[in-house]
Design a protein around this motif. Structure first.
Motif, PDB file in Angstrom:
ATOM      1  N   ILE A  12       0.385   6.162   9.319  1.00  0.00           N
ATOM      2  CA  ILE A  12       1.619   5.924  10.085  1.00  0.00           C
ATOM      3  C   ILE A  12       1.245   5.127  11.332  1.00  0.00           C
ATOM      4  CG2 ILE A  12       3.505   6.960  11.402  1.00  0.00           C
ATOM      5  CD1 ILE A  12       3.397   9.351   9.449  1.00  0.00           C
ATOM      6  N   VAL A  13       1.803   3.926  11.440  1.00  0.00           N
ATOM      7  CA  VAL A  13       1.481   3.057  12.581  1.00  0.00           C
ATOM      8  C   VAL A  13       2.575   3.048  13.639  1.00  0.00           C
ATOM      9  CG1 VAL A  13      -0.117   1.589  11.292  1.00  0.00           C
ATOM     10  CG2 VAL A  13       2.299   0.983  11.369  1.00  0.00           C
ATOM     11  N   ALA A  14       3.774   3.405  13.267  1.00  0.00           N
ATOM     12  CA  ALA A  14       4.870   3.477  14.242  1.00  0.00           C
ATOM     13  C   ALA A  14       5.854   4.542  13.788  1.00  0.00           C
ATOM     14  CB  ALA A  14       5.573   2.131  14.387  1.00  0.00           C
ATOM     15  N   PRO A  15       6.185   5.467  14.639  1.00  0.00           N
ATOM     16  CA  PRO A  15       5.705   5.621  16.012  1.00  0.00           C
ATOM     17  C   PRO A  15       4.257   6.100  16.028  1.00  0.00           C
ATOM     18  CG  PRO A  15       7.021   7.519  15.405  1.00  0.00           C
ATOM     19  CD  PRO A  15       7.101   6.560  14.251  1.00  0.00           C
ATOM     20  N   ASP A  16       3.621   5.977  17.189  1.00  0.00           N
ATOM     21  CA  ASP A  16       2.236   6.408  17.360  1.00  0.00           C
ATOM     22  C   ASP A  16       2.213   7.925  17.500  1.00  0.00           C
ATOM     23  OD1 ASP A  16      -0.375   6.898  18.031  1.00  0.00           O
ATOM     24  OD2 ASP A  16      -0.330   5.757  19.906  1.00  0.00           O
ATOM     25  N   LEU A  17       1.879   8.612  16.412  1.00  0.00           N
ATOM     26  CA  LEU A  17       1.894  10.071  16.423  1.00  0.00           C
ATOM     27  C   LEU A  17       0.752  10.678  17.221  1.00  0.00           C
ATOM     28  CD1 LEU A  17       2.969  10.833  12.748  1.00  0.00           C
ATOM     29  CD2 LEU A  17       4.395  10.561  14.788  1.00  0.00           C
TER      30      LEU A  17
ATOM     31  N   MET B 249       9.516   5.832   9.529  1.00  0.00           N
ATOM     32  CA  MET B 249       8.104   5.743   9.889  1.00  0.00           C
ATOM     33  C   MET B 249       7.538   4.479   9.241  1.00  0.00           C
ATOM     34  SD  MET B 249       7.367   8.571  11.571  1.00  0.00           S
ATOM     35  CE  MET B 249       8.679   9.702  12.038  1.00  0.00           C
ATOM     36  N   THR B 250       6.840   3.659  10.027  1.00  0.00           N
ATOM     37  CA  THR B 250       6.181   2.473   9.490  1.00  0.00           C
ATOM     38  C   THR B 250       4.757   2.856   9.129  1.00  0.00           C
ATOM     39  OG1 THR B 250       7.542   1.016  10.838  1.00  0.00           O
ATOM     40  CG2 THR B 250       5.503   0.079   9.956  1.00  0.00           C
ATOM     41  N   VAL B 251       4.369   2.552   7.889  1.00  0.00           N
ATOM     42  CA  VAL B 251       3.040   2.920   7.399  1.00  0.00           C
ATOM     43  C   VAL B 251       2.276   1.696   6.932  1.00  0.00           C
ATOM     44  CG1 VAL B 251       3.783   5.227   6.708  1.00  0.00           C
ATOM     45  CG2 VAL B 251       3.838   3.384   5.032  1.00  0.00           C
ATOM     46  N   LYS B 252       0.958   1.802   7.043  1.00  0.00           N
ATOM     47  CA  LYS B 252       0.065   0.795   6.470  1.00  0.00           C
ATOM     48  C   LYS B 252      -0.578   1.418   5.239  1.00  0.00           C
ATOM     49  CE  LYS B 252      -3.933   2.058   9.292  1.00  0.00           C
ATOM     50  NZ  LYS B 252      -4.920   1.605  10.243  1.00  0.00           N
ATOM     51  N   LEU B 253      -1.172   0.590   4.418  1.00  0.00           N
ATOM     52  CA  LEU B 253      -1.810   1.082   3.204  1.00  0.00           C
ATOM     53  C   LEU B 253      -3.168   1.706   3.529  1.00  0.00           C
ATOM     54  CD1 LEU B 253      -0.952  -1.862   0.794  1.00  0.00           C
ATOM     55  CD2 LEU B 253       0.265   0.289   1.121  1.00  0.00           C
ATOM     56  N   PRO B 254      -3.508   2.793   2.852  1.00  0.00           N
ATOM     57  CA  PRO B 254      -4.806   3.422   3.101  1.00  0.00           C
ATOM     58  C   PRO B 254      -5.939   2.614   2.471  1.00  0.00           C
ATOM     59  CG  PRO B 254      -3.692   4.541   1.314  1.00  0.00           C
ATOM     60  CD  PRO B 254      -2.732   3.521   1.852  1.00  0.00           C
ATOM     61  N   THR B 255      -7.088   2.659   3.102  1.00  0.00           N
ATOM     62  CA  THR B 255      -8.270   2.020   2.535  1.00  0.00           C
ATOM     63  C   THR B 255      -8.964   3.016   1.612  1.00  0.00           C
ATOM     64  OG1 THR B 255      -9.686   2.797   4.334  1.00  0.00           O
ATOM     65  CG2 THR B 255      -8.617   0.632   4.622  1.00  0.00           C
ATOM     66  N   ARG B 256      -9.861   2.522   0.815  1.00  0.00           N
ATOM     67  CA  ARG B 256     -10.658   3.412  -0.043  1.00  0.00           C
ATOM     68  C   ARG B 256     -11.483   4.361   0.809  1.00  0.00           C
ATOM     69  NH1 ARG B 256     -13.625  -0.478  -4.161  1.00  0.00           N
ATOM     70  NH2 ARG B 256     -15.231   0.988  -3.576  1.00  0.00           N
ATOM     71  N   ALA B 257     -11.982   3.865   1.940  1.00  0.00           N
ATOM     72  CA  ALA B 257     -12.790   4.706   2.829  1.00  0.00           C
ATOM     73  C   ALA B 257     -11.966   5.857   3.390  1.00  0.00           C
ATOM     74  CB  ALA B 257     -13.370   3.867   3.967  1.00  0.00           C
ATOM     75  N   LEU B 258     -10.717   5.591   3.758  1.00  0.00           N
ATOM     76  CA  LEU B 258      -9.841   6.644   4.280  1.00  0.00           C
ATOM     77  C   LEU B 258      -9.598   7.709   3.217  1.00  0.00           C
ATOM     78  CD1 LEU B 258      -7.938   7.833   6.452  1.00  0.00           C
ATOM     79  CD2 LEU B 258      -6.131   6.433   5.446  1.00  0.00           C
TER      80      LEU B 258
ATOM     81  N   LEU C  33      -4.329 -12.206  -1.864  1.00  0.00           N
ATOM     82  CA  LEU C  33      -4.827 -10.860  -2.149  1.00  0.00           C
ATOM     83  C   LEU C  33      -5.239 -10.137  -0.871  1.00  0.00           C
ATOM     84  CD1 LEU C  33      -6.882 -11.631  -5.386  1.00  0.00           C
ATOM     85  CD2 LEU C  33      -4.636 -10.532  -5.223  1.00  0.00           C
ATOM     86  N   ALA C  34      -5.824 -10.856   0.068  1.00  0.00           N
ATOM     87  CA  ALA C  34      -6.212 -10.243   1.348  1.00  0.00           C
ATOM     88  C   ALA C  34      -4.977  -9.826   2.137  1.00  0.00           C
ATOM     89  CB  ALA C  34      -7.063 -11.216   2.157  1.00  0.00           C
ATOM     90  N   ASN C  35      -3.960 -10.671   2.150  1.00  0.00           N
ATOM     91  CA  ASN C  35      -2.726 -10.357   2.881  1.00  0.00           C
ATOM     92  C   ASN C  35      -1.977  -9.189   2.260  1.00  0.00           C
ATOM     93  OD1 ASN C  35      -3.100 -12.287   4.856  1.00  0.00           O
ATOM     94  ND2 ASN C  35      -1.994 -13.867   3.727  1.00  0.00           N
ATOM     95  N   ARG C  36      -2.079  -9.029   0.965  1.00  0.00           N
ATOM     96  CA  ARG C  36      -1.399  -7.932   0.269  1.00  0.00           C
ATOM     97  C   ARG C  36      -1.877  -6.583   0.795  1.00  0.00           C
ATOM     98  NH1 ARG C  36      -2.162  -7.970  -5.951  1.00  0.00           N
ATOM     99  NH2 ARG C  36      -3.988  -6.754  -5.430  1.00  0.00           N
ATOM    100  N   LYS C  37      -3.140  -6.501   1.152  1.00  0.00           N
ATOM    101  CA  LYS C  37      -3.701  -5.249   1.651  1.00  0.00           C
ATOM    102  C   LYS C  37      -3.270  -4.941   3.086  1.00  0.00           C
ATOM    103  CE  LYS C  37      -7.611  -5.364  -1.418  1.00  0.00           C
ATOM    104  NZ  LYS C  37      -9.046  -5.274  -1.580  1.00  0.00           N
ATOM    105  N   LYS C  38      -2.717  -5.919   3.779  1.00  0.00           N
ATOM    106  CA  LYS C  38      -2.290  -5.740   5.172  1.00  0.00           C
ATOM    107  C   LYS C  38      -0.798  -5.416   5.304  1.00  0.00           C
ATOM    108  CE  LYS C  38      -5.733  -9.058   6.746  1.00  0.00           C
ATOM    109  NZ  LYS C  38      -5.924 -10.388   7.329  1.00  0.00           N
ATOM    110  N   ARG C  39      -0.100  -5.305   4.191  1.00  0.00           N
ATOM    111  CA  ARG C  39       1.342  -5.067   4.243  1.00  0.00           C
ATOM    112  C   ARG C  39       1.658  -3.720   4.889  1.00  0.00           C
ATOM    113  NH1 ARG C  39       2.842  -5.606  -1.904  1.00  0.00           N
ATOM    114  NH2 ARG C  39       0.972  -4.345  -1.927  1.00  0.00           N
ATOM    115  N   GLN C  40       2.844  -3.649   5.486  1.00  0.00           N
ATOM    116  CA  GLN C  40       3.338  -2.401   6.061  1.00  0.00           C
ATOM    117  C   GLN C  40       4.704  -2.115   5.459  1.00  0.00           C
ATOM    118  OE1 GLN C  40       3.219  -2.664  10.347  1.00  0.00           O
ATOM    119  NE2 GLN C  40       0.998  -2.523  10.393  1.00  0.00           N
ATOM    120  N   PHE C  41       5.045  -0.831   5.381  1.00  0.00           N
ATOM    121  CA  PHE C  41       6.284  -0.388   4.760  1.00  0.00           C
ATOM    122  C   PHE C  41       6.986   0.617   5.664  1.00  0.00           C
ATOM    123  CE2 PHE C  41       3.277  -1.551   1.492  1.00  0.00           C
ATOM    124  CZ  PHE C  41       4.032  -2.290   0.600  1.00  0.00           C
ATOM    125  N   ASP C  42       8.297   0.675   5.570  1.00  0.00           N
ATOM    126  CA  ASP C  42       9.080   1.682   6.278  1.00  0.00           C
ATOM    127  C   ASP C  42       9.444   2.798   5.315  1.00  0.00           C
ATOM    128  OD1 ASP C  42       9.035   0.347   8.698  1.00  0.00           O
ATOM    129  OD2 ASP C  42      10.957  -0.643   8.380  1.00  0.00           O
TER     130      ASP C  42
END
Length: 120
Positions: free
Chosen positions: A61-66, A32-41, A15-24
């Motif tokens: 968006i984690v890549a490219p670095d905008l 664009m490679t993106v990470k999942l947003p947190t509730r705080a974000l 479950l912890a690793n699921r929250k760290k996934r990245q997607f294109d």
């Protein structure tokens, strides 16, 4: 039947690793490679009067670095989030945020089953 405590403990790492996934995401500007947003974000973005979609994209968006200074300068950005509107179409921005939110489970349909009352 509800998941057990033992099952939740067993799934802790998964479950912890699921929250760290990245997607294109395929966009008009390229992949664009993106990470999942947190509730705080999401809470921070909700508090903004305008530009919440730009804020979400800038922070997922984690890549490219905008936020790259050279990129920002090349596009004449005053604020870091200005880059979003300069490289993506308005409708595309909305669709990208929707997809990111969907991947994070925000628009996921959760099934609910009614517990039947036990009659004596």
């Amino acid at each position: 039947m509800a998941v057990s405590i033992a099952e939740l403990i067993q799934k802790k790492e998964e479950l912890a690793n699921r929250k760290k996934r990245q997607f294109d995401l395929q966009t008009s500007a390229g992949v664009m490679t993106v990470k999942l947003p947190t509730r705080a974000l999401i809470a921070e973005a909700t508090d903004l009067e305008t530009g919440s979609d730009d804020y979400i994209l800038m922070n997922t968006i984690v890549a490219p670095d905008l936020s790259d200074k050279e990129l920002q300068k090349a596009y004449g950005c005053v604020e870091p989030t200005d880059i979003i509107g300069k490289i993506f179409d308005a409708g595309e921005i909305v669709q990208m945020v929707r997809k990111i939110m969907e991947l994070a489970g925000w628009r996921q349909d959760i099934q609910a089953d009614l517990h039947e009352e036990v009659k004596n």
